[in-house]
Scaffold this active site. Structure first.
Site, mmCIF file in Angstrom:
data_model
loop_
_atom_site.group_PDB
_atom_site.id
_atom_site.type_symbol
_atom_site.label_atom_id
_atom_site.label_comp_id
_atom_site.label_asym_id
_atom_site.label_seq_id
_atom_site.Cartn_x
_atom_site.Cartn_y
_atom_site.Cartn_z
ATOM 1 N N HIS A 1 0.724 -4.115 9.010
ATOM 2 C CA HIS A 1 2.171 -3.979 8.854
ATOM 3 C C HIS A 1 2.803 -3.454 10.119
ATOM 4 O O HIS A 1 2.167 -2.750 10.913
ATOM 5 C CB HIS A 1 2.514 -3.023 7.711
ATOM 6 N N HIS B 1 0.836 -1.203 0.000
ATOM 7 C CA HIS B 1 0.000 0.000 0.000
ATOM 8 C C HIS B 1 0.870 1.252 0.000
ATOM 9 O O HIS B 1 0.633 2.188 -0.776
ATOM 10 C CB HIS B 1 -0.904 0.008 1.230
#
Length: 347
Positions: free
Chosen positions: A168, A115
């Site tokens: 993450h 992302h």
């Protein structure tokens, strides 16, 4: 690396405690940074605002996502957030609130964040182009820096959202932002132009075969690059939450398909016929709205789950159709409709 992971977990806990009331906003920011958004929204919008920039955005998105996949496979030791269950250092009571989104969000290794990396690269070109546009109109250095500030602020917000939803670790997000910005800078001035269709076909094939050779090569030497899928399956409360379209080969199908579709679209007679046409702002807005509507409807069509190979083939074809729709079909269709309207009024 263990202290780095533990500090990352502590930051995620802090963000969830501090921003707990902004869950929907965090999910929205994560959606803004989704690589699929670059393909399905940023590319069509920028293409109709500026043809060259739009094509460059798609190229950068494809190449960056492909590189992100390769980096994740080569950095196979980097752990995704599912490791927190294996480590025993994370309190599980904080997990269920976002577990469904978390399990469906990333099934590949964690570093660098796709992302952050892909969005940073695609937005770099958009940011620099917008900055130049503003400066040419205002000759103001202050105004010119506004897109830069927005670029940094939005990327940081996306990074925070990825940590907040437990997708993450912070260092993986930071690695994605830095790598993406560097790639955006390096690739922005090197986008190939005036390619023949065969060159797009070859590029699509090379993207597919090179990644598959890397995958099977690592597998041959005993490296299971799909280990994160097994880990996600183990810890996800509902196996249906682990979607095929989040797996690494889905992004590979998207990249290869998009390049092929771009080549077909730019080589088609429909595209050639639109080169001499003047698109008004009204026509551009109609093109954007209709493209997004068709893409959204197409994206909502259920994909078969009984055959993984069929799923990837259809994913390839679907993503190949999007550039054809944007570059050739929709401009020709909208221009033809607007050309018919005056004739009807005269009658």
């Amino acid at each position: 690396m263990e202290p780095l992971y533990k500090h990352g977990i502590q930051m995620a806990e802090f963000l969830q405690q501090t921003l707990g009331g902004f869950e929907k906003s965090m999910l929205f920011m994560s959606w803004i940074g989704d690589p699929r958004t670059s393909f399905f929204i940023y590319f069509p919008v920028t293409y109709y605002l500026n043809r060259k920039i739009g094509i460059s955005v798609l190229w950068i998105t494809v190449l960056t996502e492909w590189l992100n996949l390769v980096f994740k496979w080569l950095l196979f030791g980097e752990r995704p957030f599912w490791w927190i269950h294996e480590s025993g250092v994370y309190s599980k009571h904080q997990m269920p609130k976002l577990q469904q989104f978390f399990c469906s969000c990333e099934t590949g290794p964690g570093s660098p964040s796709g992302h952050a990396m892909i969005t940073a690269a695609a937005w770099w070109l958009m940011m620099t182009s917008f900055s130049t546009f503003i400066y040419n109109r205002t000759r103001s250095t202050l105004a010119r820096n506004i897109p830069v500030v927005l670029y940094i602020a939005l990327l940081l917000t996306i990074g925070i959202s990825r940590i907040f939803i437990l997708a993450h670790f912070p260092h993986q997000v930071l690695a994605g932002i830095i790598t993406g910005a560097v790639l955006g800078f390096l690739l922005g001035q090197r986008i190939p132009e005036n390619l023949k269709l065969i060159q797009y076909v070859v590029t699509s094939v090379v993207l597919l075969l090179s990644a598959m050779c890397l995958y099977w090569g690592l597998h041959y030497f005993g490296v299971n690059v799909a280990w994160t899928i097994l880990l996600a399956t183990k810890w996800c409360a509902n196996p249906e939450w682990i979607r095929l379209d989040t797996r690494p080969f889905s992004s590979l199908s998207r990249d290869a398909g998009a390049i092929l579709g771009l080549g077909i679209g730019l080589s088609s007679p429909l595209y050639a016929s639109t080169l001499g046409w003047k698109m008004t702002w009204k026509m551009k807005v109609v093109c954007i709205v209709l493209c997004e509507l068709i893409i959204e409807i197409m994206d909502q069509v259920p994909m078969p789950k009984y055959s993984t190979i069929l799923f990837y083939v259809l994913c390839y074809l679907k993503n190949a159709f999007v550039p054809i729709l944007v570059t050739a079909i929709m401009p020709w269709l909208v221009h033809s409709i607007f050309q018919i309207q005056p004739t009807k009024k005269q009658q």
